[in-house]
Design a protein around this motif. Structure first.
Motif, PDB file in Angstrom:
ATOM      1  N   CYS A  43       0.954  -1.379   0.018  1.00 31.44           N
ATOM      2  CA  CYS A  43      -0.162   0.054  -0.017  1.00 31.44           C
ATOM      3  C   CYS A  43       1.130   1.312  -0.135  1.00 31.44           C
ATOM      4  O   CYS A  43       1.618   1.472   0.687  1.00 31.44           O
ATOM      5  N   ASN A  44       0.683   2.160  -1.031  1.00 37.18           N
ATOM      6  CA  ASN A  44       1.377   3.467  -0.996  1.00 37.18           C
ATOM      7  C   ASN A  44       0.619   4.627  -0.690  1.00 37.18           C
ATOM      8  O   ASN A  44       1.095   5.653  -0.956  1.00 37.18           O
ATOM      9  N   GLY A  45      -0.408   4.350  -0.193  1.00 33.73           N
ATOM     10  CA  GLY A  45      -1.370   5.717   0.118  1.00 33.73           C
ATOM     11  C   GLY A  45      -2.185   5.975  -0.767  1.00 33.73           C
ATOM     12  O   GLY A  45      -3.460   6.295  -0.461  1.00 33.73           O
ATOM     13  N   TRP A  46      -1.825   5.835  -2.013  1.00 29.82           N
ATOM     14  CA  TRP A  46      -2.867   6.238  -3.025  1.00 29.82           C
ATOM     15  C   TRP A  46      -3.768   4.778  -3.361  1.00 29.82           C
ATOM     16  O   TRP A  46      -4.756   5.003  -3.429  1.00 29.82           O
ATOM     17  N   ALA A  47      -3.095   3.739  -3.280  1.00 29.26           N
ATOM     18  CA  ALA A  47      -3.723   2.574  -3.766  1.00 29.26           C
ATOM     19  C   ALA A  47      -3.319   1.322  -2.845  1.00 29.26           C
ATOM     20  O   ALA A  47      -2.178   1.368  -2.117  1.00 29.26           O
ATOM     21  N   PHE A  48      -3.863   0.211  -3.270  1.00 27.29           N
ATOM     22  CA  PHE A  48      -3.443  -1.023  -2.240  1.00 27.29           C
ATOM     23  C   PHE A  48      -3.582  -2.154  -3.125  1.00 27.29           C
ATOM     24  O   PHE A  48      -4.579  -2.156  -4.168  1.00 27.29           O
ATOM     25  N   ALA A  49      -2.458  -2.896  -3.295  1.00 28.71           N
ATOM     26  CA  ALA A  49      -2.465  -4.239  -4.274  1.00 28.71           C
ATOM     27  C   ALA A  49      -2.258  -5.377  -3.384  1.00 28.71           C
ATOM     28  O   ALA A  49      -1.459  -5.604  -2.514  1.00 28.71           O
ATOM     29  N   LEU A  50      -3.233  -6.313  -3.832  1.00 31.22           N
ATOM     30  CA  LEU A  50      -3.130  -7.637  -3.133  1.00 31.22           C
ATOM     31  C   LEU A  50      -2.639  -8.478  -4.112  1.00 31.22           C
ATOM     32  O   LEU A  50      -3.336  -8.890  -5.132  1.00 31.22           O
ATOM     33  N   PHE A  51      -1.774  -9.753  -3.539  1.00 38.43           N
ATOM     34  CA  PHE A  51      -1.206 -10.626  -4.477  1.00 38.43           C
ATOM     35  C   PHE A  51      -1.326 -11.962  -3.800  1.00 38.43           C
ATOM     36  O   PHE A  51      -1.389 -12.013  -2.639  1.00 38.43           O
ATOM     37  N   ARG A  52      -1.535 -12.965  -4.763  1.00 38.75           N
ATOM     38  CA  ARG A  52      -1.399 -14.414  -4.280  1.00 38.75           C
ATOM     39  C   ARG A  52      -0.063 -14.620  -4.718  1.00 38.75           C
ATOM     40  O   ARG A  52       0.432 -14.390  -5.780  1.00 38.75           O
ATOM     41  N   GLN A  53       0.398 -15.619  -3.763  1.00 37.14           N
ATOM     42  CA  GLN A  53       2.013 -16.015  -4.060  1.00 37.14           C
ATOM     43  C   GLN A  53       2.010 -16.637  -5.630  1.00 37.14           C
ATOM     44  O   GLN A  53       3.031 -16.451  -6.303  1.00 37.14           O
ATOM     45  N   ASP A  54       1.043 -17.178  -5.929  1.00 33.48           N
ATOM     46  CA  ASP A  54       1.135 -17.782  -7.150  1.00 33.48           C
ATOM     47  C   ASP A  54       0.574 -17.050  -8.628  1.00 33.48           C
ATOM     48  O   ASP A  54       0.576 -17.689  -9.552  1.00 33.48           O
ATOM     49  N   THR A  55       0.138 -15.862  -8.271  1.00 27.29           N
ATOM     50  CA  THR A  55      -0.048 -15.093  -9.421  1.00 27.29           C
ATOM     51  C   THR A  55       0.892 -13.875  -9.692  1.00 27.29           C
ATOM     52  O   THR A  55       0.922 -13.286  -8.699  1.00 27.29           O
ATOM     53  N   PRO A  56       1.141 -13.548 -10.982  1.00 27.36           N
ATOM     54  CA  PRO A  56       2.063 -12.282 -11.098  1.00 27.36           C
ATOM     55  C   PRO A  56       1.614 -11.036 -11.024  1.00 27.36           C
ATOM     56  O   PRO A  56       2.049 -10.187 -10.477  1.00 27.36           O
ATOM     57  N   GLU A  57       0.150 -11.242 -11.316  1.00 28.60           N
ATOM     58  CA  GLU A  57      -0.857  -9.820 -11.443  1.00 28.60           C
ATOM     59  C   GLU A  57      -1.483  -9.731 -10.000  1.00 28.60           C
ATOM     60  O   GLU A  57      -1.702 -10.875  -9.402  1.00 28.60           O
ATOM     61  N   PRO A  58      -1.796  -8.378  -9.487  1.00 26.98           N
ATOM     62  CA  PRO A  58      -2.642  -8.387  -8.365  1.00 26.98           C
ATOM     63  C   PRO A  58      -3.853  -9.087  -8.367  1.00 26.98           C
ATOM     64  O   PRO A  58      -4.410  -8.795  -9.521  1.00 26.98           O
ATOM     65  N   ILE A  59      -4.345  -9.682  -7.576  1.00 28.46           N
ATOM     66  CA  ILE A  59      -5.743 -10.250  -7.502  1.00 28.46           C
ATOM     67  C   ILE A  59      -6.811  -9.212  -7.081  1.00 28.46           C
ATOM     68  O   ILE A  59      -8.072  -9.331  -7.502  1.00 28.46           O
ATOM     69  N   LEU A  60      -6.233  -8.284  -6.599  1.00 24.34           N
ATOM     70  CA  LEU A  60      -7.149  -7.057  -6.259  1.00 24.34           C
ATOM     71  C   LEU A  60      -6.331  -5.872  -6.212  1.00 24.34           C
ATOM     72  O   LEU A  60      -5.152  -5.838  -5.430  1.00 24.34           O
ATOM     73  N   TYR A  61      -6.908  -4.816  -6.815  1.00 25.70           N
ATOM     74  CA  TYR A  61      -6.232  -3.466  -6.616  1.00 25.70           C
ATOM     75  C   TYR A  61      -7.226  -2.270  -6.590  1.00 25.70           C
ATOM     76  O   TYR A  61      -7.920  -2.532  -7.704  1.00 25.70           O
ATOM     77  N   PHE A  62      -6.943  -1.504  -5.961  1.00 19.19           N
ATOM     78  CA  PHE A  62      -7.980  -0.283  -5.961  1.00 19.19           C
ATOM     79  C   PHE A  62      -7.276   0.950  -5.347  1.00 19.19           C
ATOM     80  O   PHE A  62      -6.304   0.920  -4.676  1.00 19.19           O
ATOM     81  N   GLU A  63      -7.807   2.133  -5.580  1.00 26.52           N
ATOM     82  CA  GLU A  63      -7.516   3.357  -5.176  1.00 26.52           C
ATOM     83  C   GLU A  63      -8.142   3.348  -3.547  1.00 26.52           C
ATOM     84  O   GLU A  63      -9.283   3.155  -3.432  1.00 26.52           O
ATOM     85  N   LEU A  64      -7.130   3.865  -2.735  1.00 28.94           N
ATOM     86  CA  LEU A  64      -7.649   3.753  -1.339  1.00 28.94           C
ATOM     87  C   LEU A  64      -9.004   4.756  -1.182  1.00 28.94           C
ATOM     88  O   LEU A  64      -9.607   4.410  -0.239  1.00 28.94           O
ATOM     89  N   ALA A  65      -8.955   5.899  -1.885  1.00 26.24           N
ATOM     90  CA  ALA A  65     -10.166   6.540  -1.921  1.00 26.24           C
ATOM     91  C   ALA A  65     -11.629   6.107  -2.106  1.00 26.24           C
ATOM     92  O   ALA A  65     -12.427   6.575  -1.687  1.00 26.24           O
ATOM     93  N   LYS A  66     -11.218   4.914  -2.839  1.00 25.94           N
ATOM     94  CA  LYS A  66     -12.517   4.411  -3.288  1.00 25.94           C
ATOM     95  C   LYS A  66     -12.572   2.972  -2.465  1.00 25.94           C
ATOM     96  O   LYS A  66     -13.353   1.891  -2.878  1.00 25.94           O
ATOM     97  N   ILE A  67     -12.189   3.082  -1.316  1.00 26.18           N
ATOM     98  CA  ILE A  67     -11.954   1.573  -0.641  1.00 26.18           C
ATOM     99  C   ILE A  67     -13.508   1.013  -0.124  1.00 26.18           C
ATOM    100  O   ILE A  67     -13.682  -0.165  -0.207  1.00 26.18           O
ATOM    101  N   ALA A  68     -14.594   2.014  -0.266  1.00 26.44           N
ATOM    102  CA  ALA A  68     -15.607   1.343   0.313  1.00 26.44           C
ATOM    103  C   ALA A  68     -16.370   0.509  -0.721  1.00 26.44           C
ATOM    104  O   ALA A  68     -16.769  -0.524  -0.431  1.00 26.44           O
ATOM    105  N   HIS A  69     -16.150   0.757  -1.909  1.00 24.53           N
ATOM    106  CA  HIS A  69     -16.545  -0.259  -3.150  1.00 24.53           C
ATOM    107  C   HIS A  69     -15.855  -1.571  -3.047  1.00 24.53           C
ATOM    108  O   HIS A  69     -16.453  -2.603  -3.460  1.00 24.53           O
ATOM    109  N   TYR A  70     -14.663  -1.428  -2.490  1.00 25.35           N
ATOM    110  CA  TYR A  70     -13.929  -2.671  -2.547  1.00 25.35           C
ATOM    111  C   TYR A  70     -14.061  -3.559  -1.166  1.00 25.35           C
ATOM    112  O   TYR A  70     -13.280  -4.409  -0.866  1.00 25.35           O
TER     113      TYR A  70
END
Ligand code: SAM
Length: 743
Positions: A116-143
Motif C-alpha cells: 500500500c502506498n497511500g494512493w492504492a492497495f495491491a493484493l497478490f497471491r503467491q502464485d499469480t504475477p498480477e494483483p488479484i485485487l487493486y484499488f485506489e484507497l479513496a474508493k475503498i468502500a466499493h472494494y
C-alpha cells in the motif's frame, strides 16, 4: 466509509514530500487492519526475519528482512503487508518482488501479500504475477466486501482439528443441512458384498461401493444430482442411482462408458437368459476346436487386427495376446452375440463377452490362492501386457456363462432402483472432465470423484485390448486429454497438472453453492496433494478436511520412510461456499515437535489407542494441511523410536496409548480426552467386576484432565451419556462405546 475509516483524510496530502512511508502506515494502513478485525496482538510490526540464503562479510553476518506488517491468525501468518511511500510502484517491479520474498520466507509462509502506498492497495497471491485485487484507497468502500472476504481473520483456517463427534447421531436427528454435514471417519470396506459391482467386469481401479454409497448418502439427498467426471467402472453413478439421486457419469475411456451403460440399461431378465441359451446352443454345436476348424473360423469371423499395444508390452499387437484357438472361439462367439436384435440385451451380452476377454487371453494369471478361474489379465493386475509364464486354458463357454450369470445377478439386484422408469435419471457421457460445458453452472449437488494418480495407470493404453474387441474408437485427441503422466504419449507432469487443474475448475463451475466435492487421491508424491488443495482453493473451494480411507487392500506394507506413503488413499473434502476460508501454512518458526505430539495424542484419543498406521496417516494429513510435509519427512524419518519413548505400546493389539495414569502433554480437545479416559476407566472397572459410580468416575478422571482446561462434572456426564448407560448405581459402556474401543 472511507471518511470514517480515514477520519476525513484529504488524499491531496499525499502530494506533500513530508508524507512518507511511516505516515502511510499510521494514517491509512492501521485503520484498515483494525477495521478488518485484527487486534493488537495479531498485528506484528517490523519483525526481523533471518535471510534464509544470504550471509555477508567475513564473519558471515546474517542479513535480516523486515516486513512492515505480519498479520497473524491463530498461530500462523495469514498475510504480509508492506507500506510504501506515495510515489513508489506497488503493482509490479522490485517492491512487489521484495514483499513476495517475505511471503515465501520459512518463518512466514503466507499465501497472500499486499502493498500500500497511500494512493492504492495491491493484493497478490503467491502464485499469480498480477494483483488479484487493486484499488485506489479513496474508493475503498466499493472494494471493502471483496477485501475483507480475502483478508479478514475469519477468512483463514488452520487445518482440521480433531474433535469429538458422534456423526451417526447427528445425522439422524438433525434436518438435512448441506453445510452442516459431518466429515466421515474411515469406513470399513465391503468390497465383495454387492453383486452389482463384484464379478461383473474388472476395471483397473475401483472404489469400494460401500464407501462411495456412504459419502453420497452423507453429502446429498434423494433427487439431488451427483456427478463423477472420472467415472471409471461407474461405482459412483450406480450407487447414486441406488440412493435415488440423479447421476452423471463421465469418462474419456469408451470402455468405461460402455461398461456402465451395458450394466444399467434395463432388460427383461428372461429375454437375456433365453438369448444366452440360444447363443450357447449355437456355439457348442460349432465350437472351433480342431486345427482345421480354428483356421476356418479365423477366416470367417472378425477379430481385432493390428491394434498396437503400449511399449513395455510383451507382444506388439492385440491379436498376439491370444492363441489361435482363443481368437477363433472369441470371434465366433462375438459373431453369434451380434445377431441379437434387442439393443439392451445385446449390450448385456457384449458386457459378458468383454468380461470374458479378461480371462480368455495369454496374459491371464490365475490366482495362486483360490480357484484357477479366479485370476485376472495382466493389464488389470500389473498394469502391463505381460504374457503369463504359466498359461491357463479356460473353457470359453463356461467362462462366458459365469459372466452372464454374474450380470443377471447384478441386474436383478439393481432392478428395483434402476429400471425403465428411472433410467432417464442417469446420464452417461463419453467426454473429458476438463470440459463440462454440457452442464450448466451451479447445477450439480454433489461430486464424488477419483481421478488418475499421475503415472501409475495409463487407462487408454491399457484398455486397448477391450476397446479393440468392442469396436470402440479412441482418437489422438482422447490421448491428449487423458489426465495421466507418462504413457505411450509420454505426457509430462505439467500436462497432468494442467488437466487436473482444468477439471477442478470445471467441477467448481458446475457445483451449486453450499455443496460438497469429495476428491479421492492416492498419489505417492505429496507435491500433488498440494497441487489439488491449492488449485481447488484458487478456484474458490474451501478445504473442509481429509480422511485416510483404505480401498480394500489388506496387505500392510511396513513403510521404511513414513510421510511419503499413505496406507490407503486420501478422501479430500471441499465445500463451495460464498466466503471460503483459506488454509494457512504453519510458519516454521512454530514448534514442529509440538504439532507432531499434539497430532499423535489427538489420534490416540480419537481411536482410544492408535496404530502406527493411523498415527502416520493423520500426520500426513496434518503436514499436508499445514504445508510442512516435506519437513516432517526430513525430521521424523522414523517415528517408531519417538513413539516407543513417549507412549505405552501393547504388543498384542499393536496400539500406542498414553502412558498409564499420565496426562496428555498437549492441548487435545477436552471432550476427546474425557472420552478417552472414560473408556479406559470403564473397561478396567468391568474387568475388575466393580461398579463405576459417577462420583468415583469424576474423582478418578480429574487429576488426569488437569492439563489445559479442567472439565466440569457436567461435561464428563454428557460424554458419559454418549458412550455408557446407567445400571443401578453405576455406569457401563454401551455396545457403541465398546466398538469405539475395538476400532
Ligand atoms: C481412478 S479411475 C476411476 C475409477 C472409478 N472411481 C471406479 O471406481 O471405477 C480414473 C478414470 O479417469 C479417466 N480419465 C482420465 N482422464 C480423463 C479425462 N480427461 N476426463 C475424464 N476421464 C478421464 C480414466 O479413463 C479412468 O477411468
Amino acid at each position: 466509509m472511507n471518511n470514517q475509516l480515514f477520519q476525513d483524510f484529504d488524499f491531496a496530502q499525499l502530494h506533500s514530500p513530508d508524507f512518507k512511508e511511516d505516515s502511510v502506515r499510521e494514517v491509512l494502513i492501521l485503520p484498515i487492519l483494525t477495521q478488518l478485525g485484527y487486534g493488537q496482538t495479531q498485528i506484528i510490526r517490523s519483525k526481523s526475519l533471518l535471510h534464509p540464503f544470504l550471509k555477508i562479510g567475513s564473519k558471515k553476518r546474517p542479513i535480516t528482512l523486515i516486513p512492515d506488517y505480519l498479520l497473524k491468525v491463530e498461530n500462523s501468518h495469514a498475510w504480509v503487508l508492506d507500506a510504501k511511500a506515495p510515489h513508489q510502484h506497488i503493482q509490479s517491479g522490485d517492491h512487489v518482488a521484495q514483499v513476495f520474498s517475505y511471503s515465501i520466507h520459512p518463518e512466514v509462509r503466507s499465501k497472500f501479500f499486499a502493498l500500500c502506498n497511500g494512493w492504492a492497495f495491491a493484493l497478490f497471491r503467491q502464485d499469480t504475477p498480477e494483483p488479484i485485487l487493486y484499488f485506489e484507497l479513496a474508493k475503498i468502500a466499493h472494494y471493502w466486501e471483496e477485501l475483507s472476504a480475502y483478508l479478514s481473520p475469519s477468512s483463514f483456517q488452520t487445518g482440521k482439528v480433531l474433535t469429538y463427534i458422534t456423526p451417526k447421531k447427528a445425522v439422524k436427528s438433525a434436518p438435512f443441512d448441506y453445510l452442516e454435514r459431518p466429515l466421515l471417519e474411515e469406513i470399513p470396506v465391503k468390497k465383495r458384498a454387492a453383486k452389482r459391482h463384484f464379478g461383473v467386469h474388472g476395471y483397473f481401479t475401483k472404489q469400494s461401493w460401500n464407501v462411495v454409497n456412504e459419502y453420497i448418502g452423507n453429502f446429498s439427498q434423494a433427487g439431488d444430482v451427483v456427478l463423477d467426471p472420472f467415472g471409471g467402472s461407474g461405482v459412483t453413478a450406480v450407487e447414486a442411482m441406488m440412493l435415488e439421486r440423479r447421476a452423471i457419469h463421465l469418462d474419456l475411456n469408451p470402455m468405461s462408458t460402455f461398461l456402465i451403460d451395458a450394466l444399467t440399461s434395463p432388460v427383461d431378465l428372461i429375454d437375456l437368459q433365453c438369448s444366452f441359451e440360444r447363443i450357447k446352443t449355437a456355439y457348442l454345436e460349432r465350437e472351433p476346436k480342431t486345427e482345421e476348424a480354428i483356421e476356418k473360423a479365423l477366416k470367417h469371423y472378425a477379430y481385432p487386427k493390428d491394434f498396437v499395444l503400449p511399449k513395455g508390452s510383451d507382444v506388439k499387437v492385440v491379436q498376439d495376446l491370444f492363441s489361435k484357438k482363443q481368437l477363433a472361439q472369441l470371434g465366433f462367439l462375438k459373431h453369434l452375440i451380434t445377431k441379437e436384435t434387442n439393443k439392451n440385451v445385446l449390450k448385456a451380452l457384449l458386457l459378458a463377452f468383454s468380461s470374458t476377454i479378461n480371462k480368455i487371453n495369454l496374459t491371464y494369471h490365475s490366482s495362486t490362492y483360490t480357484k484357477e478361474n479366479a485370476g485376472d489379465s495382466s493389464p488389470m493386475r500389473y498394469y502391463r501386457y505381460r504374457i503369463a509364464p504359466k498359461g491357463v486354458d479356460l473353457d470359453l463357454m463356461k467362462t462366458y456363462e459365469k459372466k452372464i450369470s454374474a450380470i443377471l445377478n447384478a441386474k436383478r439386484e439393481i432392478a428395483h432402483k434402476i429400471n425403465d422408469k428411472t433410467i432417464d435419471q442417469l446420464q452417461i457421457i463419453r467426454g473429458t472432465a476438463t470440459d463440462l460445458s454440457f452442464l450448466k453452472k451451479e447445477s450439480v449437488d454433489y461430486i464424488y470423484t477419483d481421478p488418475p494418480y499421475g503415472k501409475k495407470i495409463p487407462y487408454l493404453d491399457l484398455s486397448v485390448m477391450w476397446n479393440a474387441w468392442l469396436d470402440l474408437p479412441v482418437t489422438d485427441q482422447d490421448y491428449s486429454l487423458e489426465a495421466i503422466e507418462g504413457g505411450e504419449h509420454e505426457k509430462s507432469k505439467a500436462d497432468y497438472n494442467t488437466l487436473i487443474a482444468k477439471s477442478i475448475e470445471e467441477m467448481y463451475r458446475v457445483l451449486k453453492f453450499d455443496r460438497w466435492m469429495s476428491f479421492v487421491f492416492a498419489h505417492k508424491d505429496p507435491e500433488f496433494w498440494h497441487l489439488i488443495i491449492d488449485t481447488a482453493e484458487r478456484c474458490g473451494f474451501e478445504y473442509a478436511g481429509a480422511v485416510a480411507q483404505k480401498n480394500g487392500q489388506t496387505s500392510f506394507k511396513k513403510r521404511q520412510n513414513p510421510f511419503t506413503v499413505l496406507s490407503g488413499q486420501l478422501i479430500i473434502n471441499f465445500r463451495k461456499v460464498r466466503k471460503p476460508k483459506y488454509i494457512m501454512k504453519a510458519s516454521l518458526g512454530m514448534d514442529m515437535g509440538e504439532i507432531v505430539m499434539q497430532t499423535i495424542e489427538g489420534v490416540i484419543a480419537k481411536y482410544n489407542g492408535a496404530s502406527l498406521e493411523q498415527i502416520n496417516d493423520e500426520l500426513i494429513i496434518k503436514g499436508l494441511e499445514l504445508g510442512f510435509l516435506d519437513l516432517l519427512k526430513k525430521e521424523y524419518s522414523d517415528l517408531t523410536p519417538l513413539l516407543l519413548d513417549m507412549f505405552d505400546y501393547d504388543k498384542d493389539t499393536e496400539l500406542f496409548s498414553i502412558k498409564q495414569d499420565k496426562q496428555f502433554k498437549t492441548h487435545v480437545d477436552l471432550k476427546l480426552r474425557v472420552r478417552y479416559y472414560l473408556i479406559f476407566y470403564l473397561r478396567r472397572m468391568e474387568r475388575e467386576k466393580k461398579t463405576a459410580e459417577f462420583d468415583e468416575i469424576v474423582l478418578a478422571m480429574m487429576p488426569l484432565l488437569k492439563n489445559g482446561t479442567t472439565p466440569e462434572a457436567q461435561t464428563i456426564l454428557s460424554v458419559l451419556e454418549d458412550i455408557a448407560y446407567r445400571i443401578g448405581e453405576g455406569w457401563r459402556l454401551t455396545a457403541e462405546g465398546q466398538a469405539a474401543f475395538d476400532l
